[in-house]
Motif scaffolding. Structure first.
Motif, PDB file in Angstrom:
ATOM      1  N   PRO A 253       0.944  -1.211  -0.061  1.00 42.98           N
ATOM      2  CA  PRO A 253      -0.107  -0.025   0.096  1.00 42.98           C
ATOM      3  C   PRO A 253       0.992   1.157   0.086  1.00 42.98           C
ATOM      4  O   PRO A 253       1.978   1.237   0.633  1.00 42.98           O
ATOM      5  N   ASN A 254       0.261   2.212  -0.844  1.00 42.18           N
ATOM      6  CA  ASN A 254       1.160   3.432  -0.956  1.00 42.18           C
ATOM      7  C   ASN A 254       2.332   3.544  -1.509  1.00 42.18           C
ATOM      8  O   ASN A 254       3.184   4.594  -1.191  1.00 42.18           O
ATOM      9  N   TYR A 255       2.838   2.537  -2.481  1.00 41.94           N
ATOM     10  CA  TYR A 255       4.052   2.643  -2.890  1.00 41.94           C
ATOM     11  C   TYR A 255       4.132   3.657  -4.010  1.00 41.94           C
ATOM     12  O   TYR A 255       3.185   3.984  -4.699  1.00 41.94           O
ATOM     13  N   ALA A 256       5.237   4.272  -3.991  1.00 36.21           N
ATOM     14  CA  ALA A 256       5.610   5.474  -4.948  1.00 36.21           C
ATOM     15  C   ALA A 256       7.051   5.719  -4.873  1.00 36.21           C
ATOM     16  O   ALA A 256       7.636   5.484  -3.774  1.00 36.21           O
ATOM     17  N   GLU A 257       7.796   6.093  -5.898  1.00 36.24           N
ATOM     18  CA  GLU A 257       9.222   6.411  -5.755  1.00 36.24           C
ATOM     19  C   GLU A 257       9.335   7.751  -5.359  1.00 36.24           C
ATOM     20  O   GLU A 257       8.648   8.681  -5.323  1.00 36.24           O
ATOM     21  N   THR A 258      10.180   7.704  -4.226  1.00 34.17           N
ATOM     22  CA  THR A 258      10.301   8.992  -3.340  1.00 34.17           C
ATOM     23  C   THR A 258      11.334   9.925  -4.143  1.00 34.17           C
ATOM     24  O   THR A 258      11.892   9.591  -5.184  1.00 34.17           O
ATOM     25  N   PRO A 259      11.224  11.288  -4.014  1.00 33.66           N
ATOM     26  CA  PRO A 259      11.749  12.343  -4.813  1.00 33.66           C
ATOM     27  C   PRO A 259      13.232  12.448  -4.560  1.00 33.66           C
ATOM     28  O   PRO A 259      13.830  12.100  -3.288  1.00 33.66           O
TER      29      PRO A 259
ATOM     30  N   LYS B  24      18.081  12.353  -1.743  1.00 35.96           N
ATOM     31  CA  LYS B  24      17.037  11.474  -1.743  1.00 35.96           C
ATOM     32  C   LYS B  24      16.302  11.558  -0.464  1.00 35.96           C
ATOM     33  O   LYS B  24      16.570  11.314   0.503  1.00 35.96           O
ATOM     34  N   ASP B  25      15.084  11.877  -0.834  1.00 35.82           N
ATOM     35  CA  ASP B  25      13.993  12.354   0.079  1.00 35.82           C
ATOM     36  C   ASP B  25      13.147  11.209   0.730  1.00 35.82           C
ATOM     37  O   ASP B  25      12.204  10.667   0.076  1.00 35.82           O
ATOM     38  N   GLU B  26      13.337  10.703   1.787  1.00 39.63           N
ATOM     39  CA  GLU B  26      12.626   9.378   2.516  1.00 39.63           C
ATOM     40  C   GLU B  26      11.734   9.971   3.388  1.00 39.63           C
ATOM     41  O   GLU B  26      11.433   9.207   4.412  1.00 39.63           O
ATOM     42  N   SER B  27      11.377  11.090   3.259  1.00 40.96           N
ATOM     43  CA  SER B  27      10.277  11.738   4.292  1.00 40.96           C
ATOM     44  C   SER B  27       8.996  11.257   4.254  1.00 40.96           C
ATOM     45  O   SER B  27       7.884  11.227   5.280  1.00 40.96           O
ATOM     46  N   LEU B  28       8.600  10.323   3.173  1.00 37.34           N
ATOM     47  CA  LEU B  28       7.361   9.708   3.034  1.00 37.34           C
ATOM     48  C   LEU B  28       7.671   8.446   2.158  1.00 37.34           C
ATOM     49  O   LEU B  28       7.390   8.574   0.968  1.00 37.34           O
ATOM     50  N   ARG B  29       7.841   7.322   2.863  1.00 38.21           N
ATOM     51  CA  ARG B  29       8.057   6.172   2.114  1.00 38.21           C
ATOM     52  C   ARG B  29       6.820   5.156   2.677  1.00 38.21           C
ATOM     53  O   ARG B  29       6.995   4.780   3.752  1.00 38.21           O
ATOM     54  N   LEU B  30       6.099   4.713   1.600  1.00 36.05           N
ATOM     55  CA  LEU B  30       5.325   3.687   1.874  1.00 36.05           C
ATOM     56  C   LEU B  30       4.290   4.113   3.131  1.00 36.05           C
ATOM     57  O   LEU B  30       3.680   3.416   4.022  1.00 36.05           O
ATOM     58  N   GLY B  31       3.994   5.379   2.990  1.00 36.75           N
ATOM     59  CA  GLY B  31       2.924   6.042   3.957  1.00 36.75           C
ATOM     60  C   GLY B  31       3.603   6.232   5.417  1.00 36.75           C
ATOM     61  O   GLY B  31       2.850   6.713   6.369  1.00 36.75           O
TER      62      GLY B  31
ATOM     63  N   PRO C 278       7.132   8.154   7.662  1.00 41.25           N
ATOM     64  CA  PRO C 278       8.083   9.232   7.437  1.00 41.25           C
ATOM     65  C   PRO C 278       9.532   8.608   7.642  1.00 41.25           C
ATOM     66  O   PRO C 278      10.314   9.439   8.044  1.00 41.25           O
ATOM     67  N   SER C 279       9.996   7.605   7.078  1.00 40.34           N
ATOM     68  CA  SER C 279      11.133   6.893   7.071  1.00 40.34           C
ATOM     69  C   SER C 279      11.423   5.881   6.253  1.00 40.34           C
ATOM     70  O   SER C 279      10.465   5.321   5.832  1.00 40.34           O
ATOM     71  N   PHE C 280      12.875   5.578   5.728  1.00 38.31           N
ATOM     72  CA  PHE C 280      13.083   4.699   4.889  1.00 38.31           C
ATOM     73  C   PHE C 280      12.982   3.348   5.552  1.00 38.31           C
ATOM     74  O   PHE C 280      12.869   2.071   4.911  1.00 38.31           O
ATOM     75  N   LYS C 281      12.836   3.116   6.788  1.00 37.40           N
ATOM     76  CA  LYS C 281      12.950   1.974   7.530  1.00 37.40           C
ATOM     77  C   LYS C 281      12.177   1.024   7.286  1.00 37.40           C
ATOM     78  O   LYS C 281      12.054  -0.297   7.141  1.00 37.40           O
ATOM     79  N   ILE C 282      10.615   1.487   6.650  1.00 37.28           N
ATOM     80  CA  ILE C 282       9.578   0.423   6.163  1.00 37.28           C
ATOM     81  C   ILE C 282      10.119  -0.334   5.099  1.00 37.28           C
ATOM     82  O   ILE C 282       9.758  -1.449   5.013  1.00 37.28           O
ATOM     83  N   LEU C 283      11.288   0.009   4.300  1.00 37.27           N
ATOM     84  CA  LEU C 283      11.722  -0.816   3.218  1.00 37.27           C
ATOM     85  C   LEU C 283      12.366  -2.009   3.736  1.00 37.27           C
ATOM     86  O   LEU C 283      12.117  -3.115   3.096  1.00 37.27           O
ATOM     87  N   GLY C 284      13.280  -1.845   4.719  1.00 33.37           N
ATOM     88  CA  GLY C 284      13.958  -2.940   5.253  1.00 33.37           C
ATOM     89  C   GLY C 284      13.078  -3.783   6.134  1.00 33.37           C
ATOM     90  O   GLY C 284      13.020  -5.004   5.995  1.00 33.37           O
ATOM     91  N   ALA C 285      12.097  -2.962   6.868  1.00 33.17           N
ATOM     92  CA  ALA C 285      11.239  -3.903   8.085  1.00 33.17           C
ATOM     93  C   ALA C 285      10.299  -4.814   7.165  1.00 33.17           C
ATOM     94  O   ALA C 285       9.838  -5.743   7.465  1.00 33.17           O
ATOM     95  N   SER C 286       9.715  -4.435   5.868  1.00 31.97           N
ATOM     96  CA  SER C 286       8.610  -4.903   5.424  1.00 31.97           C
ATOM     97  C   SER C 286       9.304  -6.100   4.685  1.00 31.97           C
ATOM     98  O   SER C 286       8.544  -7.172   4.891  1.00 31.97           O
ATOM     99  N   TRP C 287      10.281  -6.025   4.042  1.00 31.24           N
ATOM    100  CA  TRP C 287      10.941  -7.291   3.747  1.00 31.24           C
ATOM    101  C   TRP C 287      11.223  -8.421   4.553  1.00 31.24           C
ATOM    102  O   TRP C 287      10.944  -9.463   4.432  1.00 31.24           O
ATOM    103  N   ALA C 288      11.904  -7.660   5.749  1.00 32.71           N
ATOM    104  CA  ALA C 288      12.580  -8.932   6.649  1.00 32.71           C
ATOM    105  C   ALA C 288      11.165  -9.365   7.549  1.00 32.71           C
ATOM    106  O   ALA C 288      11.214 -10.640   7.697  1.00 32.71           O
ATOM    107  N   VAL C 289      10.090  -8.824   7.756  1.00 34.53           N
ATOM    108  CA  VAL C 289       8.975  -9.415   8.295  1.00 34.53           C
ATOM    109  C   VAL C 289       8.244 -10.180   7.547  1.00 34.53           C
ATOM    110  O   VAL C 289       7.971 -11.502   7.805  1.00 34.53           O
ATOM    111  N   TYR C 290       7.900  -9.786   6.053  1.00 35.77           N
ATOM    112  CA  TYR C 290       7.640 -10.751   4.905  1.00 35.77           C
ATOM    113  C   TYR C 290       8.439 -12.142   5.146  1.00 35.77           C
ATOM    114  O   TYR C 290       7.582 -13.098   5.317  1.00 35.77           O
TER     115      TYR C 290
ATOM    116  N   ARG D 162       3.502  -1.593  11.632  1.00 39.05           N
ATOM    117  CA  ARG D 162       2.680  -1.385  10.551  1.00 39.05           C
ATOM    118  C   ARG D 162       2.516  -2.829   9.750  1.00 39.05           C
ATOM    119  O   ARG D 162       1.429  -3.156   9.380  1.00 39.05           O
ATOM    120  N   MET D 163       3.648  -3.429   9.648  1.00 40.67           N
ATOM    121  CA  MET D 163       3.654  -4.750   8.751  1.00 40.67           C
ATOM    122  C   MET D 163       2.763  -5.706   9.600  1.00 40.67           C
ATOM    123  O   MET D 163       2.019  -6.408   9.063  1.00 40.67           O
TER     124      MET D 163
END
Length: 394
Positions: A40-46, A65-72, A74-86, A140-141
């Motif tokens: 949900p909320n995937y988009a390339e960050t600016p 590279k602005d990670e202030s809004l990543r997958l809903g 306010p941080s890049f952390k969801i990228l690592g957390a989502s894949w690791a949890v999955y 979130r995951m």
């Protein structure tokens, strides 16, 4: 004795390359990117071009590279957390990660994993430890999957941050101590009740999940590669600046930009400058000592980076591949937050620390030249978090 200088120049990193025998992105990396695009909320960050700053510092390009809004979040952390949890949940259930993705090519329904656990009679629970953004991402995951999460936090964490984690449906447990003390409490809790431990820091015997985290950050790095080429008219990054913390994101950055496979494509490896709070210089201290060295931490507005111990899986890569390690103060990070705001970009102190490090490196006698920073340089700053409340230092 460690150098009193705020920067350690690692001359050995010039010749080091992360050896990969692949000629193309690994299957794992391809699956990571496909996975993130289905969330949900995937988009390339600016990627912002800071032209006035580049001119001030006499550099070719300074890009943020602005990670202030990543997958809903306010941080890049969801990228690592989502894949690791999955991956962790998939493996606990005995499923195949690639097959599950193929079956959900149009829309990834993560609640199916929670339902699968229920059908198998397994009561899954995630447990983690955080300074803020990591714990919220794991929570979130867990919410997406419909499984409970318990997040351990150090006592100094603001109540507003705790409430954001609770807002994801997780239970927050406060530990009387700093982040490293909270990590130990989290490990003990997971051993007692058999919860799924999902951490971005590794130690002996706990390496697989943190490696998933590092893989998860590849999405951000591949995005920025393509964006840099578009903004510069085909010039690849020559220098990148990244926050450290426990080391997972810095490990991902070094492996990516020092890859032996990437070099023929980009023309050369990029120099990597790592930045830490002066209250928690575990990487700089370790490089100076030539061995992984824990440090006692103090309080910092850069709380997400305020870690006294490096991830064991990150250290070998950082030791060999980081060109320089720098510390910045709270006041320097705060000024960088204000400067980015004036330039039209929002950031918290951890994200703005990369800007503070660049300006500091350019001001230290001979350091700019030693790092190869010049009017032809293409510098990428990884701004890892969005704006947040903190007490401005005096």
């Amino acid at each position: 004795m460690p150098s009193p200088s705020p920067i350690y120049h690692n001359s050995a990193a010039i010749e080091w390359r992360f050896q990969s025998h692949r000629r193309s992105p690994s299957q794992s990396e391809l699956h990571v990117q496909s996975f993130h695009r289905l969330l949900p909320n995937y988009a390339e960050t600016p990627l912002h071009s800071l032209q006035s700053l580049a001119k001030e510092l006499n550099l070719g390009h300074v890009l943020l590279k602005d990670e202030s809004l990543r997958l809903g979040l306010p941080s890049f952390k969801i990228l690592g957390a989502s894949w690791a949890v999955y991956r962790t949940v998939i493996e606990r259930l005995g499923l195949d990660a690639q097959s599950f993705l193929r079956q959900n090519e149009q829309y990834l329904d993560l609640s199916l994993l929670g339902a699968a656990a229920h059908r198998k009679g397994r009561d899954l629970k995630l447990v983690t430890c955080t300074e803020g953004n990591w714990g919220r991402a794991v929570a979130r995951m867990a919410r997406y999957m419909g499984i409970p999460a318990v997040v351990y936090v150090p006592a100094h964490m603001p109540e507003t941050t705790r409430n954001m984690i609770r807002g994801e449906g997780a239970e927050v447990r406060v530990v009387d101590g700093d982040y490293d003390v909270a990590v130990e409490a989290t490990k003990e809790a997971a051993m007692v009740d058999g919860s799924l431990l999902v951490m971005d820091i590794s130690w002996e015997g706990y390496e697989t999940v943190p490696q998933f985290v590092v893989e998860g950050y590849q999405t951000m790095l591949h995005e920025s590669d393509e964006q840099v080429l578009r903004v510069t008219g085909g010039k690849a990054a020559t220098h990148v600046i990244v926050p450290v913390g426990c080391g997972s994101i810095a490990q991902a950055v070094v492996q990516h930009f020092k890859s032996a496979v990437r070099e023929p494509i980009a023309g050369s490896a990029a120099a990597v400058l790592a930045v830490e709070p002066d209250t928690a210089p575990c990487l700089k201290t370790s490089l100076e000592n030539g061995r992984a060295t824990g440090v006692q931490t103090g309080e910092s507005i850069m709380c997400g980076m305020n870690c006294g111990t490096l991830s064991t899986t990150a250290w070998p890569t950082l030791k060999s591949g980081v060109d320089a390690a720098m510390v910045v103060s709270d006041i320097e990070a705060h000024h960088a937050v204000l400067e980015l705001e004036a330039l039209g970009a929002t950031s918290g102190p951890c994200g703005a620390a990369t800007l503070a490090a660049l300006k500091k490196a350019c001001c230290i006698e001979n350091m700019k030249a030693r790092l190869g920073l010049s009017e032809s340089s293409v510098v990428v700053l990884y701004c890892t978090e969005g704006s947040r409340e903190y007490a401005a230092p005096a």
